[in-house]
Design a protein around this motif. Structure first.
Motif, PDB file in Angstrom:
ATOM      1  N   GLY A 159      37.005  30.709  36.113  1.00  0.00           N
ATOM      2  CA  GLY A 159      37.560  31.140  34.836  1.00  0.00           C
ATOM      3  C   GLY A 159      37.460  30.021  33.824  1.00  0.00           C
ATOM      4  O   GLY A 159      37.182  28.864  34.167  1.00  0.00           O
ATOM      5  N   HIS A 193      38.787  35.194  40.380  1.00  0.00           N
ATOM      6  CA  HIS A 193      39.149  34.712  39.045  1.00  0.00           C
ATOM      7  C   HIS A 193      40.593  34.221  39.078  1.00  0.00           C
ATOM      8  O   HIS A 193      41.434  34.773  39.787  1.00  0.00           O
ATOM      9  CB  HIS A 193      39.002  35.845  38.025  1.00  0.00           C
ATOM     10  N   TYR A 195      43.036  34.542  37.057  1.00  0.00           N
ATOM     11  CA  TYR A 195      44.053  35.525  36.678  1.00  0.00           C
ATOM     12  C   TYR A 195      44.323  36.515  37.813  1.00  0.00           C
ATOM     13  O   TYR A 195      45.468  36.936  38.019  1.00  0.00           O
ATOM     14  CB  TYR A 195      43.637  36.282  35.419  1.00  0.00           C
ATOM     15  N   ASP A 196      43.281  36.889  38.545  1.00  0.00           N
ATOM     16  CA  ASP A 196      43.488  37.758  39.701  1.00  0.00           C
ATOM     17  C   ASP A 196      44.277  37.028  40.783  1.00  0.00           C
ATOM     18  O   ASP A 196      45.152  37.611  41.419  1.00  0.00           O
ATOM     19  CB  ASP A 196      42.140  38.234  40.258  1.00  0.00           C
ATOM     20  N   ARG A 278      40.588  42.594  38.909  1.00  0.00           N
ATOM     21  CA  ARG A 278      40.028  43.306  37.765  1.00  0.00           C
ATOM     22  C   ARG A 278      39.326  42.400  36.757  1.00  0.00           C
ATOM     23  O   ARG A 278      38.861  42.886  35.723  1.00  0.00           O
ATOM     24  CB  ARG A 278      41.116  44.113  37.069  1.00  0.00           C
ATOM     25  N   GLU A 279      39.238  41.123  37.064  1.00  0.00           N
ATOM     26  CA  GLU A 279      38.571  40.200  36.141  1.00  0.00           C
ATOM     27  C   GLU A 279      37.067  40.097  36.466  1.00  0.00           C
ATOM     28  O   GLU A 279      36.584  40.681  37.431  1.00  0.00           O
ATOM     29  CB  GLU A 279      39.219  38.821  36.220  1.00  0.00           C
ATOM     30  N   ASP A 285      30.972  35.115  35.165  1.00  0.00           N
ATOM     31  CA  ASP A 285      31.765  34.051  34.548  1.00  0.00           C
ATOM     32  C   ASP A 285      30.926  32.808  34.271  1.00  0.00           C
ATOM     33  O   ASP A 285      31.085  32.147  33.237  1.00  0.00           O
ATOM     34  CB  ASP A 285      32.949  33.693  35.463  1.00  0.00           C
TER      35      ASP A 285
END
Length: 297
Positions: A159, A193, A195-196, A278-279, A285
């Motif tokens: 990320g 990721h 955030y996940d 869901r990222e 990336d």
């Protein structure tokens, strides 16, 4: 719920803190310095001053919270085994202090610690000979009334803002003029990721199950050659094979990581807590999250 987060200014921990706040929880973040404390305050977090190198400095925070998430780790690879043992001592101290409280203590481990299956599953225990397995030794404290759990992270948690293995591989490719892989490059890296990963830490603390391992794995195993080719394409350099006996000369300290073959499943985690990544995926990336931007001098 009020949650104590170590590493709350870090790459993963800061995302965990944001996700906790989004879910309506209060966050008490660990800060080692006033500078870090100010960063946390600006993000709307309460602050506890302490240092993971001094476990006793963290204990008072536990009385103020309903749960703890431990994401901090000293990533000085020149002292890797020593740092892993220090993490074991810290987690043992935290778990001992929490005995009888039934509070969740969720820590960070790595998918590479497990062995036995292809792909590795959450039911595969940690291999004692692998240093980072020390971060899972505290799990047994569930017998003393602590809701222990670990989130295993893959070799790359990616990320924007990543400063770990992928940026190091990109810097090496820039320096050498070639993006390399070892032999056929068929060894596989799982990935997630940030955030996940943060969402799974929050799921684990909200749906705590004592003595449990979770896998923060969005992609089970990306061939290392695909990673090298994505880097090469982005930099405009060739992606080429390096013989195994020349890997250390080419990759330096990255050689052992470039050779990792660690296919890992997260099916049990997804089914059990309802976690759905869901990222963006890793290759996407690398292409779009600023990894390939020219370095700032």
């Amino acid at each position: 719920m009020k949650v104590f987060v170590t590493g709350a200014t870090g790459f993963v921990g800061s995302a965990v803190a944001v996700e906790l706040q989004y879910r309506g929880h209060d966050v008490l973040g660990l800060a080692r310095s006033e500078r870090s404390a100010n960063v946390l305050r600006e993000a709307g977090l309460e602050v506890h001053l302490g240092d993971i190198a001094d476990p006793e400095s963290l204990i008072p925070a536990l009385d103020q919270v309903d749960a703890a998430i431990h994401t901090a780790f000293d990533h000085d690879f020149s002292r890797y085994e020593e740092n892993c043992m220090a993490d074991r001592r810290l987690l043992d101290a935290l778990a001992t202090a929490l005995e009888g409280t039934n509070k969740p203590l969720i820590a960070t481990s790595a998918t590479v610690v497990a062995g036995g299956s292809d792909p590795t599953t959450e039911q595969d225990g940690a291999v004692e000979q692998i240093p980072r397995s020390a971060s899972e030794a505290f799990l047994g404290h569930f017998e003393g009334g602590v809701q222990t759990g670990v989130v295993r992270l893959p070799p790359t948690v990616h990320g924007s803002g990543d400063k770990a293995f992928i940026p190091a591989l990109i810097a090496l490719a820039r320096e050498r003029g070639v993006s390399a892989y070892i032999e056929t490059g068929g060894n596989r890296w799982p990935a997630v990721h940030r955030y996940d990963a943060a969402r799974l830490f929050c799921d684990a603390v909200e749906q705590h199950r004592a003595g449990t391992r979770y896998h923060a794995v969005a992609e089970d195993g990306i061939p290392f050659r695909d990673i090298a080719e994505a880097i090469g394409d982005g930099l405009g350099v060739a992606a080429e094979s390096v013989p195994a006996d020349q890997a250390e000369a080419h990759f330096g300290w990255l050689a052992m990581f470039a050779a990792i073959d660690n296919p890992t499943s997260s099916q049990w985690t997804r089914k059990t807590v309802g976690w759905v990544p869901r990222e963006a995926g890793l290759i996407s990336d690398i292409q779009t999250a600023g990894y390939l931007d020219p370095p700032i001098h």
